[in-house]
Design a protein around this motif. Structure first.
Motif, PDB file in Angstrom:
ATOM      1  N   THR A   7       0.842  -1.202   0.000  1.00  0.00           N
ATOM      2  CA  THR A   7       0.000   0.000   0.000  1.00  0.00           C
ATOM      3  C   THR A   7       0.876   1.251   0.000  1.00  0.00           C
ATOM      4  OG1 THR A   7      -0.129   0.064   2.426  1.00  0.00           O
ATOM      5  CG2 THR A   7      -1.860  -1.147   1.272  1.00  0.00           C
ATOM      6  N   ILE A   8       0.395   2.256  -0.724  1.00  0.00           N
ATOM      7  CA  ILE A   8       1.080   3.560  -0.741  1.00  0.00           C
ATOM      8  C   ILE A   8       0.012   4.624  -0.486  1.00  0.00           C
ATOM      9  CG2 ILE A   8       2.496   5.192  -2.039  1.00  0.00           C
ATOM     10  CD1 ILE A   8       3.506   2.918  -3.763  1.00  0.00           C
ATOM     11  N   ASP A   9       0.110   5.294   0.640  1.00  0.00           N
ATOM     12  CA  ASP A   9      -0.821   6.387   0.931  1.00  0.00           C
ATOM     13  C   ASP A   9      -0.045   7.693   0.993  1.00  0.00           C
ATOM     14  OD1 ASP A   9      -3.397   5.029   1.322  1.00  0.00           O
ATOM     15  OD2 ASP A   9      -2.372   4.009   2.967  1.00  0.00           O
ATOM     16  N   GLY A  10      -0.785   8.782   0.956  1.00  0.00           N
ATOM     17  CA  GLY A  10      -0.125  10.078   1.067  1.00  0.00           C
ATOM     18  C   GLY A  10      -1.003  11.192   0.527  1.00  0.00           C
ATOM     19  N   GLY A  15       3.126  12.138  -5.512  1.00  0.00           N
ATOM     20  CA  GLY A  15       3.774  11.232  -6.468  1.00  0.00           C
ATOM     21  C   GLY A  15       3.329   9.788  -6.342  1.00  0.00           C
ATOM     22  N   LYS A  16       2.269   9.558  -5.558  1.00  0.00           N
ATOM     23  CA  LYS A  16       1.820   8.181  -5.301  1.00  0.00           C
ATOM     24  C   LYS A  16       1.505   7.381  -6.565  1.00  0.00           C
ATOM     25  CE  LYS A  16      -1.871   9.277  -3.085  1.00  0.00           C
ATOM     26  NZ  LYS A  16      -1.898  10.709  -3.288  1.00  0.00           N
ATOM     27  N   SER A  17       0.721   7.995  -7.456  1.00  0.00           N
ATOM     28  CA  SER A  17       0.267   7.246  -8.645  1.00  0.00           C
ATOM     29  C   SER A  17       1.441   6.816  -9.502  1.00  0.00           C
ATOM     30  CB  SER A  17      -0.681   8.090  -9.499  1.00  0.00           C
ATOM     31  OG  SER A  17      -1.814   8.392  -8.775  1.00  0.00           O
ATOM     32  N   THR A  18       2.337   7.769  -9.782  1.00  0.00           N
ATOM     33  CA  THR A  18       3.478   7.460 -10.646  1.00  0.00           C
ATOM     34  C   THR A  18       4.352   6.401  -9.991  1.00  0.00           C
ATOM     35  OG1 THR A  18       3.400   9.772 -11.257  1.00  0.00           O
ATOM     36  CG2 THR A  18       5.339   8.559 -11.961  1.00  0.00           C
ATOM     37  N   VAL A  19       4.622   6.593  -8.699  1.00  0.00           N
ATOM     38  CA  VAL A  19       5.481   5.648  -7.981  1.00  0.00           C
ATOM     39  C   VAL A  19       4.818   4.265  -7.923  1.00  0.00           C
ATOM     40  CG1 VAL A  19       6.435   5.107  -5.703  1.00  0.00           C
ATOM     41  CG2 VAL A  19       6.701   7.403  -6.649  1.00  0.00           C
ATOM     42  N   ALA A  20       3.516   4.222  -7.645  1.00  0.00           N
ATOM     43  CA  ALA A  20       2.802   2.939  -7.567  1.00  0.00           C
ATOM     44  C   ALA A  20       2.884   2.214  -8.911  1.00  0.00           C
ATOM     45  CB  ALA A  20       1.343   3.161  -7.181  1.00  0.00           C
TER      46      ALA A  20
END
Ligand code: C5P
Length: 227
Positions: A7-10, A15-20
């Motif tokens: 999971t990546i929240d923030g 930059g969550k979408s690109t990083v995910a």
């Protein structure tokens, strides 16, 4: 449930979408942009002309709309009743109104259920949003929380808009981002906050590539060693 859930929240524009997406690509995993789900319900509600503060009406819109969420060529594709609406979801009107959808508890419940169903069909998944580590996937294999200074996030968003030919002042973008943070942090259901066991990564001085490498090494260290 998937064998590997990350999971990546923030906050907005961290930059969550690109990083995910990039992390998923490196791991051969699927990915889920849950913000796109909130945006899809927002679009459907705007189209239906319902009062956004009326949860029953929002639930009615969800019941009568057929949402499709899939990943094609590394991109999240969102359909409503068979029509691809992915491009429309980033419109400012949608961004500004998504908070109504995000603060309706029963709407959130339904979306979390859809997120879990999506994950159940994948072997490995990287899922990003605001409540993925805290609510949707409390037992995820590894949880990240990405942050960055608001001025840095505003700069990134401005560059993104510029690339689309849209010119907007930095101050206006930063104000909108800070308002969205406040609304995401202060709602009673699924508020934006790091899970107690999340790895917090401040990306202010990091490039996207550096963030992806950092996350990847944490995943390898924590999840892949045991296999
Ligand atoms: O991430 P994105 O900017 O696309 O999200 C749009 C809005 O959807 C956010 O401002 C937030 O209010 C809501 N959201 C949420 N929970 C999530 C993902 C997004 O409340 N897991």
């Amino acid at each position: 449930m998937a064998n590997l859930v990350i999971t990546i929240d923030g906050p907005a524009a961290s930059g969550k979408s690109t990083v995910a997406r990039l992390l998923a690509e490196r791991l051969g995993a699927s990915f889920l942009d849950t913000g796109a789900m909130y945006r899809a319900v927002t679009l459907a509600a705007i189209r239906a002309g319902v009062d956004m503060s009326d949860q029953e009406k929002l639930l009615g819109v969800m019941e009568t709309s057929d949402f499709q969420f899939s990943v094609k060529e590394g991109k999240m594709v969102v359909g409503i009743n068979g029509a691809d609406v992915s491009e429309q979801l980033r419109n400012p009107e949608i961004t500004a109104n998504a908070r109504h959808i995000a603060s309706a508890p029963r709407v959130r419940e339904k979306l979390v259920e859809m997120q879990r169903q999506f994950a159940a069909g994948e072997e490995k998944i990287v899922t990003e949003g605001r409540d993925q580590g805290t609510v949707a996937f409390g037992d995820a294999d590894i949880k990240f929380y990405l942050t960055a200074e608001p001025s840095e996030r505003a700069g990134r968003r401005q560059a993104e808009l510029r690339a689309k030919g849209v010119s907007e002042s930095l101050e206006k973008i930063q104000r909108a981002i800070e308002e969205r943070d406040k609304s995401d942090e202060n709602r009673t259901v699924g508020p934006l906050k790091p899970a107690g066991d999340a790895i917090v990564v401040d990306t202010t001085d990091l490039s996207i590539k550096e963030v992806v490498e950092k996350l990847l090494s944490c995943v390898k260290e924590k999840c892949l060693k045991k296999n």
